[in-house]
Design a protein around this motif. Structure first.
Motif, mmCIF file in Angstrom:
data_model
loop_
_atom_site.group_PDB
_atom_site.id
_atom_site.type_symbol
_atom_site.label_atom_id
_atom_site.label_comp_id
_atom_site.label_asym_id
_atom_site.label_seq_id
_atom_site.Cartn_x
_atom_site.Cartn_y
_atom_site.Cartn_z
ATOM 1 N N GLN A 690 45.409 31.941 58.373
ATOM 2 C CA GLN A 690 46.189 31.496 57.220
ATOM 3 C C GLN A 690 46.953 32.677 56.644
ATOM 4 O OE1 GLN A 690 46.436 28.346 56.268
ATOM 5 N NE2 GLN A 690 44.865 27.555 57.678
ATOM 6 N N ALA A 691 48.079 32.406 56.056
ATOM 7 C CA ALA A 691 48.953 33.488 55.573
ATOM 8 C C ALA A 691 48.290 34.310 54.473
ATOM 9 C CB ALA A 691 50.268 32.886 55.076
ATOM 10 N N PHE A 692 47.494 33.650 53.591
ATOM 11 C CA PHE A 692 46.876 34.364 52.486
ATOM 12 C C PHE A 692 45.550 35.008 52.876
ATOM 13 C CE2 PHE A 692 44.905 30.247 52.513
ATOM 14 C CZ PHE A 692 43.583 30.466 52.134
ATOM 15 N N ALA A 693 45.065 34.671 54.124
ATOM 16 C CA ALA A 693 43.734 35.124 54.498
ATOM 17 C C ALA A 693 43.714 35.974 55.745
ATOM 18 C CB ALA A 693 42.824 33.923 54.670
ATOM 19 N N THR A 694 44.833 36.572 56.083
ATOM 20 C CA THR A 694 44.822 37.469 57.231
ATOM 21 C C THR A 694 43.982 38.684 56.931
ATOM 22 O OG1 THR A 694 46.794 38.612 56.428
ATOM 23 C CG2 THR A 694 47.163 36.697 57.865
ATOM 24 N N PRO A 695 43.453 39.346 57.943
ATOM 25 C CA PRO A 695 42.635 40.546 57.694
ATOM 26 C C PRO A 695 43.361 41.576 56.848
ATOM 27 C CG PRO A 695 42.380 39.836 59.948
ATOM 28 C CD PRO A 695 43.462 38.971 59.380
ATOM 29 N N ASP A 696 44.679 41.705 57.030
ATOM 30 C CA ASP A 696 45.395 42.679 56.220
ATOM 31 C C ASP A 696 45.441 42.264 54.753
ATOM 32 O OD1 ASP A 696 45.852 44.169 58.469
ATOM 33 O OD2 ASP A 696 47.782 43.206 58.897
ATOM 34 N N LYS A 697 45.681 40.941 54.544
ATOM 35 C CA LYS A 697 45.680 40.452 53.152
ATOM 36 C C LYS A 697 44.319 40.636 52.503
ATOM 37 C CE LYS A 697 49.895 38.786 52.791
ATOM 38 N NZ LYS A 697 50.861 39.237 51.750
ATOM 39 N N VAL A 698 43.283 40.321 53.242
ATOM 40 C CA VAL A 698 41.933 40.474 52.694
ATOM 41 C C VAL A 698 41.664 41.945 52.410
ATOM 42 C CG1 VAL A 698 39.483 40.161 53.174
ATOM 43 C CG2 VAL A 698 41.133 38.390 53.853
ATOM 44 N N ALA A 699 42.101 42.832 53.363
ATOM 45 C CA ALA A 699 41.890 44.266 53.131
ATOM 46 C C ALA A 699 42.646 44.715 51.895
ATOM 47 C CB ALA A 699 42.346 45.045 54.365
ATOM 48 N N GLU A 700 43.821 44.136 51.659
ATOM 49 C CA GLU A 700 44.609 44.510 50.476
ATOM 50 C C GLU A 700 43.902 44.124 49.188
ATOM 51 O OE1 GLU A 700 49.054 43.623 48.587
ATOM 52 O OE2 GLU A 700 48.507 42.878 50.587
ATOM 53 N N LEU A 701 43.361 42.869 49.121
ATOM 54 C CA LEU A 701 42.686 42.438 47.894
ATOM 55 C C LEU A 701 41.383 43.201 47.676
ATOM 56 C CD1 LEU A 701 40.049 40.272 48.310
ATOM 57 C CD2 LEU A 701 41.875 38.870 49.248
ATOM 58 N N VAL A 702 40.718 43.589 48.784
ATOM 59 C CA VAL A 702 39.500 44.395 48.638
ATOM 60 C C VAL A 702 39.837 45.760 48.058
ATOM 61 C CG1 VAL A 702 37.677 45.578 49.926
ATOM 62 C CG2 VAL A 702 38.201 43.189 50.419
ATOM 63 N N GLN A 703 40.939 46.325 48.470
ATOM 64 C CA GLN A 703 41.354 47.614 47.941
ATOM 65 C C GLN A 703 41.749 47.496 46.464
ATOM 66 O OE1 GLN A 703 44.488 49.035 50.511
ATOM 67 N NE2 GLN A 703 43.087 49.396 52.260
ATOM 68 N N LYS A 704 42.410 46.375 46.105
ATOM 69 C CA LYS A 704 42.769 46.166 44.691
ATOM 70 C C LYS A 704 41.508 46.098 43.815
ATOM 71 C CE LYS A 704 47.197 43.777 45.323
ATOM 72 N NZ LYS A 704 47.938 42.505 45.088
ATOM 73 N N VAL A 705 40.528 45.365 44.308
ATOM 74 C CA VAL A 705 39.285 45.239 43.539
ATOM 75 C C VAL A 705 38.582 46.581 43.446
ATOM 76 C CG1 VAL A 705 37.003 44.191 43.499
ATOM 77 C CG2 VAL A 705 39.003 42.792 44.050
ATOM 78 N N ALA A 706 38.562 47.322 44.529
ATOM 79 C CA ALA A 706 37.924 48.640 44.509
ATOM 80 C C ALA A 706 38.635 49.566 43.550
ATOM 81 C CB ALA A 706 37.892 49.213 45.922
ATOM 82 N N ALA A 707 39.978 49.484 43.543
ATOM 83 C CA ALA A 707 40.737 50.321 42.615
ATOM 84 C C ALA A 707 40.467 49.933 41.170
ATOM 85 C CB ALA A 707 42.232 50.208 42.939
ATOM 86 N N ALA A 708 40.341 48.616 40.928
ATOM 87 C CA ALA A 708 40.053 48.163 39.566
ATOM 88 C C ALA A 708 38.671 48.640 39.121
ATOM 89 C CB ALA A 708 40.141 46.644 39.488
ATOM 90 N N ILE A 709 37.703 48.624 40.053
ATOM 91 C CA ILE A 709 36.359 49.096 39.715
ATOM 92 C C ILE A 709 36.387 50.592 39.399
ATOM 93 C CG2 ILE A 709 34.044 49.467 40.628
ATOM 94 C CD1 ILE A 709 34.334 46.850 42.173
ATOM 95 N N GLN A 710 37.189 51.320 40.127
ATOM 96 C CA GLN A 710 37.227 52.767 39.925
ATOM 97 C C GLN A 710 38.115 53.171 38.751
ATOM 98 O OE1 GLN A 710 38.477 54.459 43.652
ATOM 99 N NE2 GLN A 710 36.584 53.890 44.752
#
Length: 781
Positions: A690-710
């Motif tokens: 799916q367009a919103f669930a590609t590994p790159d998209k998921v990696a992007e949202l994981v990085q956003k969340v990690a950045a928000a936590i930090q």
């Protein structure tokens, strides 16, 4: 030789003995009879021999000489019969004669005994005859004696009855005399009371008064006596005259004592209104007591009879006269002293000084009153005509000042003075002598409560409900940062003041107001005010939080609201009251519908028996609503905390939450079996395609969340530390945020494990483990 006729016979002798033996057995003799027989035997013991036996028969020499002794009467009495027997025939003849003689001799003895007994019987018969005659005489005498005894007893009984009757008549006469004495006393008492030299000081006055009271009591208790009502009326007229004399005497003496005191005051160089404090006690109290000491015996006598209505009235009049005279002496002095206090002192000190002075005056007056009326001193109302006007001076002085007093602190101080110092300490120690002041002091306290309640409501309205915040009041978080900086430079003693400076002003004024009013107002009044001020304060804080949210940030507004609501909840916890109030209001909303039905003719206006009657139509409904400010505060705090938790959670893990939401929507659509072919082709793809669930998209949202936590989450924690100084509070508030962040990561990891390969998860997405995330979040606290 004895003749044959005189010779005893042996058979006769034998029969004689048998007869004597039977006689002795059949008729035993008494000792007296035996003694009589013995006496007779002695008298006949010596008897002469018979003539034929007493001759000397010695002429027949060849004849047989026979000597016979008769021992029938014992050894002492013997009969010797001597005879010369020639042949057998003479012997038998002699023996026959001898036997006949013996028989005759034996019978003679018994005949003699019989004769003796016969004589005695005759004598006894004569005696018995005499005894019978005597007994008849005795019986007659006894009958006469009984008749005499009966008459004597009757006479004695009659005498006893007469004596009893006499005693009864004497007692009746004495009782009648004692009863008549009460009526006879009328003339004597009237003569004495109407005499020219009779007055209250006369030594006979009080005894006559007591006798008059006894007469009245007796006549009252015996209304059945003739003319008792007439005598009672006359007795009462005499009593009224005597009591009038007492009243006049008391008034005269009291006026004389007052005149002497006033003369002493004038001689001391002052007036009643300007007498010095040192002269006051010695002149107004000591001189008055000495001048009026002659009243004490009369007043004590009246008090001893206060159980009677007439003396209760005269005693009350004496109390009134006494209070009037005392009031005329001390009124000016008390008024002057209280006026001087009012000119020099502020309201709290005026209250304290005025109450202290009045208590001193009241105690002195009570002691003086006790000197004259010892039995009435315990009754507070007896001295009320004197104490009430004096205490009214203080009330009239304080009342205008109370009405114009706007300072809540002063009013609270007044409550403390009146409630604790005066009513609590002074009156409790000297309750009996100062009891007359209690009504006035409680009235003053009630006025202070009323004024304090009004000013408190005004304060709540002006300073809390209608508070208009300044710019510095809304300068958050800069205000807190400045406070922290100032706190580092100050000592620990000033730390509390700095903390109070960080409070929103309405909150500080709310807590200050509650603290002042808690011990000053009645529980019911304070409960209403507390509910009102907590509700108003909570509303004011919420309004300020909205202004801060627009001025600074929504998070600052939320933390401001949480901070102040927590402080408010913590500060009102020690107050042991219920913050709930029940409001009642009238509801007329149903009235319009009833009137419409009446106008349409569906109901009658005059039908009083149905629910649509005019009375029921116009009767309002009473609606009750209960408002609990504390529960509303808890509800607002809970709602704000939940909003803050959700806002922080969304700030950190919003990409993950959006991703999970989209995945959930896709799965729901796939499970519903849509008929759209295009949708079917889209849903038929794997999730990672799916367009919103590609590994790159998921990696992007994981990085956003990690950045928000930090980056974002530490900023949030810094603000939480700035607003919430208590670490436990921050921990409680951060715990659900941490749980939400970890829950979002767990959901995403579950999706990754189910839809993506390990190489994609580790090589492309590179999502941290739950353990690493937990350690990272724990380090933020």
């Amino acid at each position: 030789m004895a003749s044959k006729a005189n010779l005893p016979k042996s058979g006769a002798i034998s029969k004689g003995y048998n007869f004597a033996s039977n006689w002795e057995q059949n008729t035993p003799l008494t000792e007296q009879q035996q003694a009589a027989i013995a006496t007779l035997s002695h008298s006949v013991a010596e008897r002469p021999f018979p003539p034929n036996l007493g001759q000397d028969r010695t002429g027949h020499q060849n004849a047989l000489s026979v000597s016979t002794k008769d021992s029938s009467f014992g050894s002492e009495h013997s009969v010797a019969i001597e005879a010369v027997l020639v042949n057998t025939n003479q012997f038998y003849k002699w023996f026959t004669d001898l036997e006949a003689a013996l028989k005759s001799e034996t019978e003679e003895k018994y005949r003699h005994y019989v004769d003796t007994l016969t004589e005695r019987i005759q004598t006894c018969d004569g005696i018995l005859g005499q005894v019978d005659d005597t007994l008849d005489l005795f019986n007659e005498l006894q009958l006469q004696h009984q008749a005499v005894a009966t008459k004597t007893k009757t006479l004695h009984d009659a005498c006893d009855r007469l004596l009893i009757e006499k005693q009864r008549l004497i007692e009746f006469s004495e009782a009648l005399r004692s009863k008549l004495n009460y009526f006879d006393e009328l003339e004597n008492i009237a003569t004495n009371f109407y005499s020219a030299n009779m007055n209250v000081l006369n030594e006979n006055f009080l005894p006559l008064l007591k006798r008059l009271d006894d007469c009245i009591s007796y006549v009252e208790s015996n209304p059945q006596y003739a003319e008792s009502s007439v005598y009672l009326l006359k007795f009462r007229q005499l009593q009224s005259r005597a009591l009038g004399m007492i009243r006049s005497h008391v008034l005269s003496v009291l006026k004389g004592a007052s005149s002497q005191v006033q003369a002493a005051i004038r001689s001391s160089g002052g007036s009643k209104a300007s007498v010095s404090e040192g002269v006051e006690a010695s002149v107004i109290y000591v001189r008055f007591k000495a001048a009026a000491s002659e009243l004490k015996p009369v007043l004590e006598e009246i008090e001893s009879r206060s159980s009677r209505k007439e003396y209760t009235q005269i005693l009350a009049e004496c109390h009134k006269l006494y209070c009037e005279q005392r009031l005329s002496l001390v009124r000016g002095i008390v008024h002057q002293r209280i006026s001087e206090f009012a000119k020099k002192e502020a309201l709290p000190s005026l209250t304290r000084s005025g109450c202290a002075y009045l208590m001193q005056v009241c105690q002195l007056e009570h002691q003086l009153f006790d000197h004259f009326f010892p039995s009435s001193a315990e009754d507070v109302s007896s001295l009320a005509p004197l104490i009430d006007p004096l205490s009214t001076y203080l009330y009239d002085t304080l009342r205008p000042k109370l009405i114009h007093e706007t300072n809540v602190d002063f009013l609270c101080e007044l409550v403390d003075i009146l409630k604790v110092e005066v009513l609590g300490e002074q009156l409790s120690r000297r309750s009996e002598s100062l009891a007359g002041l209690r009504p006035t002091l409680e009235r003053i306290l009630a006025d202070v409560h009323e004024r304090l309640t009004f000013r408190a409501r005004t304060h709540i309205r002006d300073e809390i409900a209608n508070y208009f915040p300044l710019d510095e009041d809304l300068d958050y978080p800069a205000k807190l940062e400045r406070s922290v900086a100032d706190n580092l430079e100050t000592t620990s003693q000033a730390d509390e003041n700095l903390v109070f400076k960080t409070w929103y002003p309405p909150l500080e004024k709310t807590i200050s107001c509650l603290s002042k009013l808690y011990r000053c107002l009645e529980p019911g009044v304070f409960t209403g005010l507390a509910q009102e001020v907590v509700e108003v304060c909570s509303t004011s804080i919420q309004k300020a939080s909205k202004l801060i949210a627009r001025r600074s940030s929504p998070m600052d507004g939320q933390l401001f609201l949480i901070k102040n609501l927590l402080i408010l909840r913590e500060q009102i916890a020690p107050f042991d009251i219920e913050f709930s109030v029940t409001h009642k209001e009238l509801d007329f909303s149903h009235l319009l519908e009833h009137l419409r039905r009446i106008l349409r003719g569906q109901a009658s206006l005059f039908d009083w028996s149905r629910s649509t009657s005019l009375a029921r139509t116009l009767s309002p409904r009473v609606l009750e609503s209960q408002i609990d400010a504390k529960k509303e505060l808890e509800k607002s705090l809970k709602t704000t905390c939940e909003e803050f938790i959700m806002s922080v959670t969304k700030l950190v893990v919003d990409p993950m939450l959006s991703f999970v939401t989209k995945v959930t929507a896709v799965k729901v659509a796939m499970s519903s079996g849509s008929q759209n072919q295009k949708a079917e082709s889209v849903m038929a793809k794997p999730l990672k395609d799916q367009a919103f669930a590609t590994p790159d998209k998921v990696a992007e949202l994981v990085q956003k969340v990690a950045a928000a936590i930090q980056q974002e989450l530490p900023i949030v924690m810094t603000k939480m530390k700035l607003y919430l100084q208590n670490p436990s509070t921050r921990t409680i508030l951060f715990k659900p945020i941490k749980t939400n962040i970890m829950e979002a990561h767990v959901q995403v990891q579950s999706l990754l494990k189910a839809e993506y390969s390990p190489e994609e998860i580790q090589g492309i997405i590179n999502m941290p483990s739950i353990q690493e995330l937990q350690a990272q979040l724990d380090n933020l606290l």
